[in-house]
Design a protein around this motif. Structure first.
Motif, PDB file in Angstrom:
ATOM      1  N   GLU A 195      -7.094   3.323  -3.910  1.00  0.00           N
ATOM      2  CA  GLU A 195      -7.619   3.038  -2.571  1.00  0.00           C
ATOM      3  C   GLU A 195      -8.009   4.364  -1.933  1.00  0.00           C
ATOM      4  O   GLU A 195      -7.366   5.373  -2.169  1.00  0.00           O
ATOM      5  N   TRP A 196      -9.041   4.355  -1.147  1.00  0.00           N
ATOM      6  CA  TRP A 196      -9.577   5.535  -0.469  1.00  0.00           C
ATOM      7  C   TRP A 196      -9.955   6.647  -1.454  1.00  0.00           C
ATOM      8  O   TRP A 196      -9.615   7.810  -1.264  1.00  0.00           O
ATOM      9  N   PRO A 197     -10.705   6.297  -2.505  1.00  0.00           N
ATOM     10  CA  PRO A 197     -11.132   7.321  -3.462  1.00  0.00           C
ATOM     11  C   PRO A 197     -12.120   8.314  -2.839  1.00  0.00           C
ATOM     12  O   PRO A 197     -12.319   9.402  -3.383  1.00  0.00           O
ATOM     13  N   GLU A 198     -12.704   7.964  -1.698  1.00  0.00           N
ATOM     14  CA  GLU A 198     -13.634   8.858  -1.010  1.00  0.00           C
ATOM     15  C   GLU A 198     -12.981  10.215  -0.735  1.00  0.00           C
ATOM     16  O   GLU A 198     -13.668  11.234  -0.689  1.00  0.00           O
ATOM     17  N   ASN A 199     -11.671  10.218  -0.579  1.00  0.00           N
ATOM     18  CA  ASN A 199     -10.960  11.450  -0.233  1.00  0.00           C
ATOM     19  C   ASN A 199     -10.686  12.353  -1.430  1.00  0.00           C
ATOM     20  O   ASN A 199     -10.228  13.481  -1.246  1.00  0.00           O
ATOM     21  N   ILE A 200     -10.938  11.857  -2.639  1.00  0.00           N
ATOM     22  CA  ILE A 200     -10.715  12.687  -3.834  1.00  0.00           C
ATOM     23  C   ILE A 200     -11.887  12.572  -4.812  1.00  0.00           C
ATOM     24  O   ILE A 200     -11.724  12.783  -6.014  1.00  0.00           O
ATOM     25  N   THR A 201     -13.064  12.289  -4.317  1.00  0.00           N
ATOM     26  CA  THR A 201     -14.221  12.042  -5.180  1.00  0.00           C
ATOM     27  C   THR A 201     -14.387  13.114  -6.252  1.00  0.00           C
ATOM     28  O   THR A 201     -14.671  12.808  -7.412  1.00  0.00           O
ATOM     29  N   GLY A 202     -14.195  14.364  -5.889  1.00  0.00           N
ATOM     30  CA  GLY A 202     -14.365  15.459  -6.838  1.00  0.00           C
ATOM     31  C   GLY A 202     -13.357  15.471  -7.974  1.00  0.00           C
ATOM     32  O   GLY A 202     -13.550  16.167  -8.967  1.00  0.00           O
ATOM     33  N   LEU A 203     -12.288  14.685  -7.845  1.00  0.00           N
ATOM     34  CA  LEU A 203     -11.250  14.644  -8.877  1.00  0.00           C
ATOM     35  C   LEU A 203     -11.328  13.397  -9.762  1.00  0.00           C
ATOM     36  O   LEU A 203     -10.597  13.298 -10.743  1.00  0.00           O
ATOM     37  N   LEU A 204     -12.192  12.463  -9.400  1.00  0.00           N
ATOM     38  CA  LEU A 204     -12.280  11.219 -10.165  1.00  0.00           C
ATOM     39  C   LEU A 204     -12.922  11.474 -11.531  1.00  0.00           C
ATOM     40  O   LEU A 204     -13.972  12.107 -11.611  1.00  0.00           O
ATOM     41  N   PRO A 205     -12.296  10.985 -12.591  1.00  0.00           N
ATOM     42  CA  PRO A 205     -12.916  11.124 -13.913  1.00  0.00           C
ATOM     43  C   PRO A 205     -14.267  10.401 -13.956  1.00  0.00           C
ATOM     44  O   PRO A 205     -14.500   9.432 -13.230  1.00  0.00           O
ATOM     45  N   GLU A 206     -15.134  10.873 -14.813  1.00  0.00           N
ATOM     46  CA  GLU A 206     -16.476  10.303 -14.938  1.00  0.00           C
ATOM     47  C   GLU A 206     -16.435   8.811 -15.251  1.00  0.00           C
ATOM     48  O   GLU A 206     -17.275   8.048 -14.789  1.00  0.00           O
ATOM     49  N   GLU A 207     -15.446   8.387 -16.012  1.00  0.00           N
ATOM     50  CA  GLU A 207     -15.375   6.988 -16.437  1.00  0.00           C
ATOM     51  C   GLU A 207     -14.795   6.051 -15.379  1.00  0.00           C
ATOM     52  O   GLU A 207     -14.606   4.859 -15.632  1.00  0.00           O
ATOM     53  N   THR A 208     -14.526   6.554 -14.194  1.00  0.00           N
ATOM     54  CA  THR A 208     -13.980   5.722 -13.121  1.00  0.00           C
ATOM     55  C   THR A 208     -14.935   4.581 -12.792  1.00  0.00           C
ATOM     56  O   THR A 208     -16.137   4.796 -12.603  1.00  0.00           O
ATOM     57  N   LEU A 209     -14.404   3.360 -12.721  1.00  0.00           N
ATOM     58  CA  LEU A 209     -15.194   2.208 -12.316  1.00  0.00           C
ATOM     59  C   LEU A 209     -15.186   2.169 -10.790  1.00  0.00           C
ATOM     60  O   LEU A 209     -14.139   2.001 -10.169  1.00  0.00           O
TER      61      LEU A 209
ATOM     62  N   SER B 284       0.838  -1.193   0.000  1.00  0.00           N
ATOM     63  CA  SER B 284       0.000   0.000   0.000  1.00  0.00           C
ATOM     64  C   SER B 284       0.874   1.244   0.000  1.00  0.00           C
ATOM     65  O   SER B 284       1.774   1.377   0.827  1.00  0.00           O
ATOM     66  N   PRO B 285       0.598   2.167  -0.903  1.00  0.00           N
ATOM     67  CA  PRO B 285       1.375   3.405  -0.929  1.00  0.00           C
ATOM     68  C   PRO B 285       0.828   4.452   0.050  1.00  0.00           C
ATOM     69  O   PRO B 285       0.614   5.604  -0.301  1.00  0.00           O
ATOM     70  N   THR B 286       0.591   4.020   1.290  1.00  0.00           N
ATOM     71  CA  THR B 286      -0.013   4.897   2.285  1.00  0.00           C
ATOM     72  C   THR B 286       0.771   6.185   2.478  1.00  0.00           C
ATOM     73  O   THR B 286       0.194   7.254   2.599  1.00  0.00           O
ATOM     74  N   PHE B 287       2.079   6.093   2.513  1.00  0.00           N
ATOM     75  CA  PHE B 287       2.894   7.285   2.750  1.00  0.00           C
ATOM     76  C   PHE B 287       3.412   7.913   1.466  1.00  0.00           C
ATOM     77  O   PHE B 287       3.568   9.126   1.381  1.00  0.00           O
ATOM     78  N   THR B 288       3.673   7.104   0.458  1.00  0.00           N
ATOM     79  CA  THR B 288       4.161   7.648  -0.814  1.00  0.00           C
ATOM     80  C   THR B 288       3.012   8.113  -1.701  1.00  0.00           C
ATOM     81  O   THR B 288       3.229   8.814  -2.672  1.00  0.00           O
TER      82      THR B 288
ATOM     83  N   PHE C 213      -5.154   7.221  -1.166  1.00  0.00           N
ATOM     84  CA  PHE C 213      -5.445   8.593  -0.768  1.00  0.00           C
ATOM     85  C   PHE C 213      -5.923   8.706   0.677  1.00  0.00           C
ATOM     86  O   PHE C 213      -6.538   9.704   1.047  1.00  0.00           O
ATOM     87  N   TYR C 214      -5.597   7.716   1.499  1.00  0.00           N
ATOM     88  CA  TYR C 214      -6.031   7.730   2.894  1.00  0.00           C
ATOM     89  C   TYR C 214      -5.540   8.978   3.630  1.00  0.00           C
ATOM     90  O   TYR C 214      -6.249   9.561   4.429  1.00  0.00           O
ATOM     91  N   ARG C 215      -4.317   9.394   3.374  1.00  0.00           N
ATOM     92  CA  ARG C 215      -3.713  10.515   4.099  1.00  0.00           C
ATOM     93  C   ARG C 215      -3.912  11.878   3.422  1.00  0.00           C
ATOM     94  O   ARG C 215      -3.392  12.880   3.889  1.00  0.00           O
ATOM     95  N   ILE C 216      -4.669  11.912   2.339  1.00  0.00           N
ATOM     96  CA  ILE C 216      -4.939  13.183   1.659  1.00  0.00           C
ATOM     97  C   ILE C 216      -6.003  13.938   2.453  1.00  0.00           C
ATOM     98  O   ILE C 216      -7.083  13.417   2.724  1.00  0.00           O
ATOM     99  N   ASN C 217      -5.686  15.167   2.824  1.00  0.00           N
ATOM    100  CA  ASN C 217      -6.621  15.983   3.595  1.00  0.00           C
ATOM    101  C   ASN C 217      -7.295  17.064   2.751  1.00  0.00           C
ATOM    102  O   ASN C 217      -8.374  17.529   3.077  1.00  0.00           O
ATOM    103  N   ARG C 218      -6.625  17.476   1.679  1.00  0.00           N
ATOM    104  CA  ARG C 218      -7.153  18.518   0.801  1.00  0.00           C
ATOM    105  C   ARG C 218      -7.002  18.064  -0.647  1.00  0.00           C
ATOM    106  O   ARG C 218      -5.997  17.459  -1.002  1.00  0.00           O
TER     107      ARG C 218
END
Length: 158
Positions: A126-140, A77-81, A99-104
């Protein structure tokens, strides 16, 4: 044909196209089969977002997918990188995001996400909830749930 009937026929056609896909993973020994089935069912989707609670197996399933694609590097998992890049057996890049550690959202934007997402390479998130606004429309959008017997269910609509 009446407008109502046309509407019903059109709606049925759309619903048929948006079929729910489901894979059950009984235990860790079942991961290679589940990963192979998943890869065979996702078609040309290149951006895969795993929505799941902590400990549901996002990284474990990603590891199984990478193994099926011939990735030889250790998958973690690239939790830190935030991002790991792997090469498949055919030499194609595969990007694994956490994107677990993404705050903004700006933090994710600064990574140059669009370059990755529109590269044509497989992107597993992983953790796409933290960047939902950036996900392309075609994201599965794939949901992993932990069942009472500790098996996992992987569900998405295509």
């Amino acid at each position: 044909m009446s407008r109502f009937r046309f509407f019903v026929v059109s709606l049925c056609a759309i619903l048929t196209l948006m079929m729910e896909q489901k894979i059950t993973i009984t235990d860790t020994g079942d991961l290679p089969r589940a990963a192979e089935e998943f890869l065979s069912k996702i078609g040309n989707n290149r951006i895969i977002a795993f929505f799941a609670p902590m400990g549901a197996g996002k990284t474990t399933f990603t590891t199984a997918i990478c193994e099926r694609l011939g990735v030889e590097d250790a998958v973690c998992s690239p939790t830190f990188t935030i991002i790991n890049e792997y090469r498949t057996r055919t030499g194609e890049p595969l990007y694994h995001f956490d994107f677990y550690r993404i705050n903004r959202l700006e933090e994710a934007v600064d990574l140059g996400l669009d370059d990755y997402f529109y590269s044509g390479a497989l992107c597993i998130i992983e953790w796409p909830e933290n960047i939902t606004g950036l996900l392309p429309e075609e994201t599965l959008k794939v949901h992993i749930t932990v069942n009472p017997d500790l098996s996992r269910t992987v569900v998405w609509e295509d």
